[in-house]
Design a protein around this motif. Sequence first.
Motif, PDB file in Angstrom:
ATOM      1  N   ASP A 196       0.832  -1.209   0.000  1.00 35.52           N
ATOM      2  CA  ASP A 196       0.000   0.000   0.000  1.00 35.52           C
ATOM      3  C   ASP A 196       0.868   1.260   0.000  1.00 35.52           C
ATOM      4  OD1 ASP A 196      -2.315  -1.491   0.006  1.00 35.52           O
ATOM      5  OD2 ASP A 196      -2.673  -1.268   2.166  1.00 35.52           O
ATOM      6  N   LEU A 197       1.934   1.241   0.788  1.00 31.25           N
ATOM      7  CA  LEU A 197       2.859   2.379   0.814  1.00 31.25           C
ATOM      8  C   LEU A 197       3.515   2.565  -0.551  1.00 31.25           C
ATOM      9  CD1 LEU A 197       4.613   4.583   2.223  1.00 31.25           C
ATOM     10  CD2 LEU A 197       6.232   2.741   2.743  1.00 31.25           C
ATOM     11  N   VAL A 198       4.018   1.485  -1.131  1.00 29.38           N
ATOM     12  CA  VAL A 198       4.681   1.560  -2.442  1.00 29.38           C
ATOM     13  C   VAL A 198       3.698   2.069  -3.495  1.00 29.38           C
ATOM     14  CG1 VAL A 198       5.780   0.204  -4.272  1.00 29.38           C
ATOM     15  CG2 VAL A 198       6.385  -0.204  -1.874  1.00 29.38           C
ATOM     16  N   GLU A 199       2.479   1.551  -3.471  1.00 26.71           N
ATOM     17  CA  GLU A 199       1.478   1.991  -4.442  1.00 26.71           C
ATOM     18  C   GLU A 199       1.187   3.484  -4.293  1.00 26.71           C
ATOM     19  OE1 GLU A 199      -2.845   0.621  -6.164  1.00 26.71           O
ATOM     20  OE2 GLU A 199      -2.407   0.219  -4.055  1.00 26.71           O
ATOM     21  N   TYR A 200       1.033   3.943  -3.067  1.00 27.15           N
ATOM     22  CA  TYR A 200       0.775   5.361  -2.819  1.00 27.15           C
ATOM     23  C   TYR A 200       1.898   6.220  -3.394  1.00 27.15           C
ATOM     24  CZ  TYR A 200       0.297   9.784  -0.360  1.00 27.15           C
ATOM     25  OH  TYR A 200       0.206  11.114  -0.069  1.00 27.15           O
ATOM     26  N   LEU A 201       3.144   5.826  -3.162  1.00 29.57           N
ATOM     27  CA  LEU A 201       4.288   6.601  -3.652  1.00 29.57           C
ATOM     28  C   LEU A 201       4.349   6.608  -5.173  1.00 29.57           C
ATOM     29  CD1 LEU A 201       6.946   5.343  -1.080  1.00 29.57           C
ATOM     30  CD2 LEU A 201       5.881   7.616  -1.144  1.00 29.57           C
ATOM     31  N   VAL A 202       4.163   5.437  -5.782  1.00 27.12           N
ATOM     32  CA  VAL A 202       4.271   5.336  -7.237  1.00 27.12           C
ATOM     33  C   VAL A 202       3.131   6.092  -7.916  1.00 27.12           C
ATOM     34  CG1 VAL A 202       4.199   3.737  -9.198  1.00 27.12           C
ATOM     35  CG2 VAL A 202       5.588   3.193  -7.192  1.00 27.12           C
ATOM     36  N   VAL A 203       1.906   5.927  -7.449  1.00 26.90           N
ATOM     37  CA  VAL A 203       0.757   6.613  -8.044  1.00 26.90           C
ATOM     38  C   VAL A 203       0.939   8.130  -7.969  1.00 26.90           C
ATOM     39  CG1 VAL A 203      -1.705   7.088  -7.696  1.00 26.90           C
ATOM     40  CG2 VAL A 203      -0.890   4.732  -7.769  1.00 26.90           C
TER      41      VAL A 203
END
Length: 94
Positions: free
Chosen positions: A21-28
Amino acid sequence: MSEELSGALEGEELLSDRIADLVEYLVVSIVDEPDAVSLEVIDREDASTIEVSVADSDVAKVIGRHGRTIKAIRTLARALAARLGTAVEVEVLG
Protein backbone atom coordinates in the motif's frame (compact mmCIF):
# COMPACT_ATOMS: atom_id res chain seq x y z
CA MET A 1 2.68 -1.90 21.17
CA SER A 2 0.07 0.06 19.28
CA GLU A 3 -3.16 -1.65 18.32
CA GLU A 4 -2.51 -0.92 14.65
CA LEU A 5 0.96 -2.48 14.74
CA SER A 6 -0.14 -5.52 16.75
CA GLY A 7 -2.98 -6.07 14.27
CA ALA A 8 -0.47 -6.06 11.43
CA LEU A 9 1.69 -8.66 13.13
CA GLU A 10 -1.08 -11.24 13.03
CA GLY A 11 -0.36 -12.40 9.48
CA GLU A 12 2.54 -12.27 7.03
CA GLU A 13 0.20 -11.57 4.11
CA LEU A 14 -1.15 -8.53 5.91
CA LEU A 15 2.38 -7.21 6.47
CA SER A 16 3.31 -7.38 2.80
CA ASP A 17 -0.03 -5.82 1.86
CA ARG A 18 0.65 -2.86 4.15
CA ILE A 19 4.07 -2.35 2.56
CA ALA A 20 2.53 -2.70 -0.91
CA ASP A 21 0.00 0.00 0.00
CA LEU A 22 2.86 2.38 0.81
CA VAL A 23 4.68 1.56 -2.44
CA GLU A 24 1.48 1.99 -4.44
CA TYR A 25 0.78 5.36 -2.82
CA LEU A 26 4.29 6.60 -3.65
CA VAL A 27 4.27 5.34 -7.24
CA VAL A 28 0.76 6.61 -8.04
CA SER A 29 1.82 10.03 -6.74
CA ILE A 30 4.65 10.40 -9.26
CA VAL A 31 3.35 8.84 -12.50
CA ASP A 32 1.34 10.49 -15.27
CA GLU A 33 -0.96 7.47 -15.70
CA PRO A 34 -1.99 6.35 -12.20
CA ASP A 35 -4.67 4.00 -13.59
CA ALA A 36 -1.91 1.94 -15.27
CA VAL A 37 -0.18 1.20 -11.95
CA SER A 38 -0.57 -2.34 -10.64
CA LEU A 39 1.27 -4.28 -7.96
CA GLU A 40 1.85 -7.98 -7.49
CA VAL A 41 3.03 -9.22 -4.12
CA ILE A 42 5.03 -12.45 -4.08
CA ASP A 43 5.38 -13.79 -0.54
CA ARG A 44 8.22 -16.15 0.36
CA GLU A 45 9.31 -17.49 3.72
CA ASP A 46 12.26 -15.12 4.14
CA ALA A 47 10.96 -12.02 2.33
CA SER A 48 8.35 -10.60 0.00
CA THR A 49 8.80 -9.14 -3.46
CA ILE A 50 6.59 -6.34 -4.70
CA GLU A 51 6.51 -6.08 -8.49
CA VAL A 52 5.30 -2.68 -9.66
CA SER A 53 3.94 -2.41 -13.21
CA VAL A 54 3.54 1.03 -14.75
CA ALA A 55 2.90 2.44 -18.22
CA ASP A 56 5.98 2.37 -20.45
CA SER A 57 6.04 6.16 -20.49
CA ASP A 58 6.23 6.25 -16.66
CA VAL A 59 9.07 3.75 -16.10
CA ALA A 60 11.70 6.49 -16.25
CA LYS A 61 9.81 8.59 -13.70
CA VAL A 62 9.62 5.71 -11.23
CA ILE A 63 13.29 4.86 -11.65
CA GLY A 64 14.39 8.49 -11.62
CA ARG A 65 17.68 10.08 -12.55
CA HIS A 66 20.51 7.65 -11.73
CA GLY A 67 17.93 5.42 -9.99
CA ARG A 68 17.39 7.86 -7.14
CA THR A 69 13.59 7.66 -7.08
CA ILE A 70 13.35 3.86 -6.99
CA LYS A 71 16.16 3.79 -4.43
CA ALA A 72 14.14 6.13 -2.19
CA ILE A 73 10.99 4.02 -2.63
CA ARG A 74 12.96 0.86 -1.76
CA THR A 75 14.46 2.56 1.30
CA LEU A 76 11.02 3.55 2.61
CA ALA A 77 9.58 0.08 1.90
CA ARG A 78 12.52 -1.63 3.64
CA ALA A 79 12.24 0.71 6.62
CA LEU A 80 8.55 -0.13 7.06
CA ALA A 81 9.30 -3.84 6.57
CA ALA A 82 12.02 -3.71 9.23
CA ARG A 83 9.64 -1.98 11.62
CA LEU A 84 7.10 -4.74 10.98
CA GLY A 85 9.73 -7.46 11.37
CA THR A 86 9.91 -8.69 7.80
CA ALA A 87 11.90 -8.05 4.61
CA VAL A 88 10.85 -6.77 1.21
CA GLU A 89 12.23 -6.13 -2.27
CA VAL A 90 10.67 -3.74 -4.79
CA GLU A 91 11.03 -4.33 -8.55
CA VAL A 92 9.77 -2.11 -11.38
CA LEU A 93 8.29 -3.66 -14.52
CA GLY A 94 7.46 -1.69 -17.65
